[in-house]
Design a protein around this motif. Structure first.
Motif, PDB file in Angstrom:
ATOM      1  N   HIS A  76       0.769  -1.242   0.068  1.00 33.09           N
ATOM      2  CA  HIS A  76      -0.021  -0.081  -0.013  1.00 33.09           C
ATOM      3  C   HIS A  76       0.937   1.162   0.066  1.00 33.09           C
ATOM      4  O   HIS A  76       0.628   2.232  -0.726  1.00 33.09           O
ATOM      5  N   LEU A  77       1.844   1.071   0.868  1.00 31.44           N
ATOM      6  CA  LEU A  77       2.823   2.434   0.912  1.00 31.44           C
ATOM      7  C   LEU A  77       3.380   2.615  -0.579  1.00 31.44           C
ATOM      8  O   LEU A  77       3.362   4.056  -1.019  1.00 31.44           O
ATOM      9  N   ALA A 137       2.046   1.774  -3.509  1.00 34.60           N
ATOM     10  CA  ALA A 137       1.246   2.229  -4.434  1.00 34.60           C
ATOM     11  C   ALA A 137       0.591   3.669  -4.263  1.00 34.60           C
ATOM     12  O   ALA A 137       0.405   4.200  -5.086  1.00 34.60           O
ATOM     13  N   THR A 138       0.578   4.145  -2.815  1.00 38.37           N
ATOM     14  CA  THR A 138       0.143   5.493  -2.940  1.00 38.37           C
ATOM     15  C   THR A 138       1.086   6.643  -2.805  1.00 38.37           C
ATOM     16  O   THR A 138       0.876   7.627  -2.873  1.00 38.37           O
ATOM     17  N   SER A 139       2.292   6.075  -2.381  1.00 34.86           N
ATOM     18  CA  SER A 139       3.371   7.099  -2.254  1.00 34.86           C
ATOM     19  C   SER A 139       3.605   8.050  -3.721  1.00 34.86           C
ATOM     20  O   SER A 139       3.580   9.273  -3.418  1.00 34.86           O
ATOM     21  N   ALA A 159       1.135   8.914  -5.725  1.00 36.58           N
ATOM     22  CA  ALA A 159      -0.111   9.896  -5.629  1.00 36.58           C
ATOM     23  C   ALA A 159       0.019  10.935  -4.403  1.00 36.58           C
ATOM     24  O   ALA A 159      -0.086  12.017  -4.812  1.00 36.58           O
ATOM     25  N   ILE A 160       0.602  10.556  -3.538  1.00 39.09           N
ATOM     26  CA  ILE A 160       0.865  11.478  -2.345  1.00 39.09           C
ATOM     27  C   ILE A 160       1.903  12.531  -2.840  1.00 39.09           C
ATOM     28  O   ILE A 160       1.717  13.763  -2.664  1.00 39.09           O
TER      29      ILE A 160
END
Length: 67
Positions: free
Chosen positions: A24-25, A27-29, A31-32
């Protein structure tokens, strides 16, 4: 999420949780970081309007069977 539950029942729950959190980290990094970068150039109001317009576009496309 279902695969994580099944893997947690069949394998080590701590290992599955650790890998799920790491995935999850990863995959979302982007986007953040991308959102933080774009926040310097685009206002929140514009993002809200663009999001609303895109929602309506996809809604109409779905209504007419494009997707």
């Amino acid at each position: 999420m279902l695969a994580t539950i099944v893997l947690g029942a069949a394998q080590s729950p701590w290992g599955v949780a650790s890998v799920a959190i790491a995935g999850h980290l990863v995959a979302t990094s982007p986007a953040i970081l991308g959102g933080a970068f774009l926040a310097n150039y685009i206002s929140e109001k514009l993002v809200g309007y663009l999001g609303g317009v895109l929602f309506l576009v996809f809604d109409v496309a779905t209504l007419f069977g494009v997707f």
